[in-house]
Structures are given as C-alpha cells and as structure tokens.
Design a protein around this motif. Structure first.
Motif, PDB file in Angstrom:
ATOM      1  N   UNK A 163     -36.385  -9.288 -18.115  1.00 27.19           N
ATOM      2  CA  UNK A 163     -37.402  -8.428 -17.472  1.00 27.19           C
ATOM      3  C   UNK A 163     -38.763  -8.776 -17.151  1.00 27.19           C
ATOM      4  N   UNK A 164     -39.347  -9.460 -18.027  1.00 32.14           N
ATOM      5  CA  UNK A 164     -40.458  -9.981 -17.749  1.00 32.14           C
ATOM      6  C   UNK A 164     -40.532 -11.151 -16.923  1.00 32.14           C
ATOM      7  N   UNK A 165     -39.657 -12.141 -16.955  1.00 35.14           N
ATOM      8  CA  UNK A 165     -39.485 -12.983 -15.944  1.00 35.14           C
ATOM      9  C   UNK A 165     -39.404 -12.302 -14.585  1.00 35.14           C
ATOM     10  N   UNK A 216     -33.140 -10.892 -25.223  1.00 37.23           N
ATOM     11  CA  UNK A 216     -32.943 -11.631 -23.941  1.00 37.23           C
ATOM     12  C   UNK A 216     -33.077 -10.872 -22.891  1.00 37.23           C
ATOM     13  N   UNK A 217     -32.454  -9.580 -22.693  1.00 34.78           N
ATOM     14  CA  UNK A 217     -32.692  -8.870 -21.443  1.00 34.78           C
ATOM     15  C   UNK A 217     -34.323  -8.554 -21.316  1.00 34.78           C
ATOM     16  N   UNK A 237     -42.088 -12.658 -11.301  1.00 31.93           N
ATOM     17  CA  UNK A 237     -41.707 -13.256 -10.351  1.00 31.93           C
ATOM     18  C   UNK A 237     -41.908 -12.329  -8.964  1.00 31.93           C
ATOM     19  N   UNK A 238     -41.318 -11.060  -9.206  1.00 30.98           N
ATOM     20  CA  UNK A 238     -41.341 -10.122  -8.242  1.00 30.98           C
ATOM     21  C   UNK A 238     -42.938  -9.832  -7.820  1.00 30.98           C
ATOM     22  N   UNK A 239     -43.690  -9.520  -8.950  1.00 32.67           N
ATOM     23  CA  UNK A 239     -45.150  -9.223  -8.664  1.00 32.67           C
ATOM     24  C   UNK A 239     -45.835 -10.221  -7.962  1.00 32.67           C
ATOM     25  N   UNK A 266     -33.539 -15.639 -10.273  1.00 33.84           N
ATOM     26  CA  UNK A 266     -34.429 -16.251 -11.460  1.00 33.84           C
ATOM     27  C   UNK A 266     -34.234 -15.679 -12.606  1.00 33.84           C
ATOM     28  N   UNK A 267     -34.240 -14.487 -12.891  1.00 36.44           N
ATOM     29  CA  UNK A 267     -33.816 -13.724 -14.133  1.00 36.44           C
ATOM     30  C   UNK A 267     -32.555 -13.922 -14.438  1.00 36.44           C
TER      31      UNK A 267
END
Length: 154
Positions: free
Chosen positions: A12-14, A7-8, A18-20, A39-40
């Motif tokens: 991290x991918x989410x 899940x973590x 979003x940040x990128x 969001x994460x």
C-alpha cells in the motif's frame, strides 16, 4: 496472515507513493492508479514468494503463480475503478485517499484468493486432502499393528 498483512501494508505504501508521484506529475489519477497497481503487484508478489508463502512454492511453477497473481490483481483493480471514480469525481475525495480506501476494502478477497488459489497448500495442489500428506505413527501401543517375525528355518 500477519506476514501477508505486513507485505500488504508495504505494498500500500508503494502503491500510494507511486500514485502520488504520478498524480503530482500531472498524470490522470486512473492512469496513475493503474501504474501504481502494477508496481505494487510486482512488489507484493516478490515478498509473497520470499517471506509469506515460501513453504508453498513447490506446488506450482513460479510463472504460474505470477500469472494467477497478476490476473487477479488486475481484475481487482478493474473492479475498484468505479469506486475510485465515484470517490474522486463524485465525492471529491483526494485521489490517493480514494485509492487507499479501495485497497483496504479489497484486502479480504485478495487474501483468500492469494492464499487459496495462487499459493494453494502443497497437499491440496498434489491432489491429497489437507493435512494428510504424512501419516503419524500410532501413539497408543494397544492400537499399533504388531509384526512378529516368522521363521522358515527348520
């Protein structure tokens, strides 16, 4: 812990996605990091509820767990900000790489808090010592309590 890590990793991918996207849209990296974190947090919490700590949800109300999770993760983000600024502004590390580094470094504390506070084991949440909620019957016949019926009939 494996499910927590999976899940973590998805969080991290989410977060980094979003940040990128927000940094690419010219939002300042700290604001982008905050939005990505929110969001994460929501993403991870929903997956914690469904897949990781499903057996521990009865110990508290969902909104109590959500508030504790949100409060901790926002405090964690605030603690990560100086390291994020140092990495990006001081060392020239790309924004999303710096965010990734701070997320990875905070993983252990996050696991401890979420597993021990947000999703405290049910028996501890109800006031009992861990793993003693149900007494096991004795397996040794010599130690079993014997009950013999008594008759009151003449």
């Amino acid at each position: 812990m494996i499910r927590f890590m999976l899940v973590g990793a998805s969080g991290v991918v989410v977060n980094l996605g979003v940040m990128a996207g927000l940094v690419a849209a010219d939002l300042h990296y700290l604001a982008a990091g905050l939005v990505a974190t929110e969001v994460s947090i929501a993403w991870n919490w929903l997956l914690y509820e469904r897949f990781v700590f499903r057996d521990r949800r009865d110990a508290s109300r969902w909104w109590h767990r959500a508030i504790k999770n949100l409060a901790y993760n926002n405090a964690e983000f605030a603690a990560r900000v100086p390291f994020l600024v140092l990495a990006v502004s001081g060392l020239g590390v790309p924004e999303t790489v710096a965010q990734l580094i701070t997320l990875v470094l905070a993983f252990g504390l996050r696991f401890v808090f979420v597993s021990r506070v947000v999703y405290r084991p049910v028996d501890e949440a109800l006031g009992g010592p861990p793993d003693t909620a149900v007494a096991e019957p004795p397996t040794d016949p010599a130690t079993a309590v014997r009950c013999t019926p008594t008759s009151t009939a003449p």
